[in-house]
Design a protein around this motif. Structure first.
Motif, short mmCIF file in Angstrom:
data_model
loop_
_atom_site.label_atom_id
_atom_site.label_comp_id
_atom_site.label_asym_id
_atom_site.label_seq_id
_atom_site.Cartn_x
_atom_site.Cartn_y
_atom_site.Cartn_z
N UNK A 159 3.13 -7.73 36.69
CA UNK A 159 3.03 -9.00 35.93
C UNK A 159 2.70 -8.71 34.48
N UNK A 160 1.72 -7.81 34.24
CA UNK A 160 1.36 -7.43 32.87
C UNK A 160 2.54 -6.77 32.18
N UNK A 161 3.28 -5.93 32.89
CA UNK A 161 4.45 -5.28 32.31
C UNK A 161 5.48 -6.30 31.86
N UNK A 162 5.73 -7.32 32.68
CA UNK A 162 6.70 -8.36 32.28
C UNK A 162 6.24 -9.10 31.03
N UNK A 163 4.95 -9.38 30.93
CA UNK A 163 4.42 -10.05 29.74
C UNK A 163 4.61 -9.17 28.50
N UNK A 164 4.34 -7.88 28.64
CA UNK A 164 4.52 -6.95 27.51
C UNK A 164 5.99 -6.86 27.11
N UNK A 165 6.87 -6.79 28.09
CA UNK A 165 8.31 -6.73 27.80
C UNK A 165 8.77 -7.98 27.07
N UNK A 166 8.30 -9.13 27.51
CA UNK A 166 8.70 -10.39 26.85
C UNK A 166 8.21 -10.43 25.41
N UNK A 167 6.95 -10.06 25.20
CA UNK A 167 6.39 -10.07 23.84
C UNK A 167 7.10 -9.06 22.95
N UNK A 168 7.41 -7.88 23.49
CA UNK A 168 8.13 -6.86 22.72
C UNK A 168 9.53 -7.36 22.36
#
Length: 133
Positions: free
Chosen positions: A83-92
């Protein structure tokens, strides 16, 4: 036992925020000693925040900094969940778009700098956009 006053929660929150900022600064200095160049810090998007953006040669490096007192629950690196990885990917992705780029046009990777107790672990290419898009 008496309840803690309301202001005590604010002090605890400020303390955690300051501790997070301290570890992000330690991670930045450590990465710079490894040859990476600083680009940005605390980049926010609607779904999350990227702690550090660095550059290593021609590669843009999005860095998540994590801290845990011990590895009793898997350590700091284990706390970067899907879940954290998806958030980071979206923000990036949003950050890249604001800078006229995308995952397809910019060489980039996602690293984790994990502090567990007094140990530091640098996980290069900890996850990628291919697995989550």
């Amino acid at each position: 036992m008496a309840a803690l006053p309301e202001w005590a929660d604010n002090l605890r929150h400020v303390g955690r925020r300051q501790q997070g900022a301290d570890y992000e600064q330690r991670a930045r200095r450590w990465l710079e000693r490894q040859g990476l160049a600083f680009v940005a810090a605390n980049v926010s998007g609607r779904r999350g925040e990227i702690d550090l953006i660095m550059r290593q040669g021609g590669t843009l490096v999005f860095v998540e900094v994590r801290y845990r007192k011990s590895n009793a629950f898997g350590g700091a690196a284990a706390s970067v969940t899907p879940v954290k990885q998806r958030k980071l990917l979206h923000t990036a992705s949003l950050w890249l778009a604001r800078h006229n780029g995308s995952f397809e046009t910019v060489d980039c990777r996602f690293d984790v700098v994990a502090f567990t107790g007094d140990d530091i672990e640098w996980l290069t290419n900890a996850f990628s956009s291919e697995r989550h898009c």
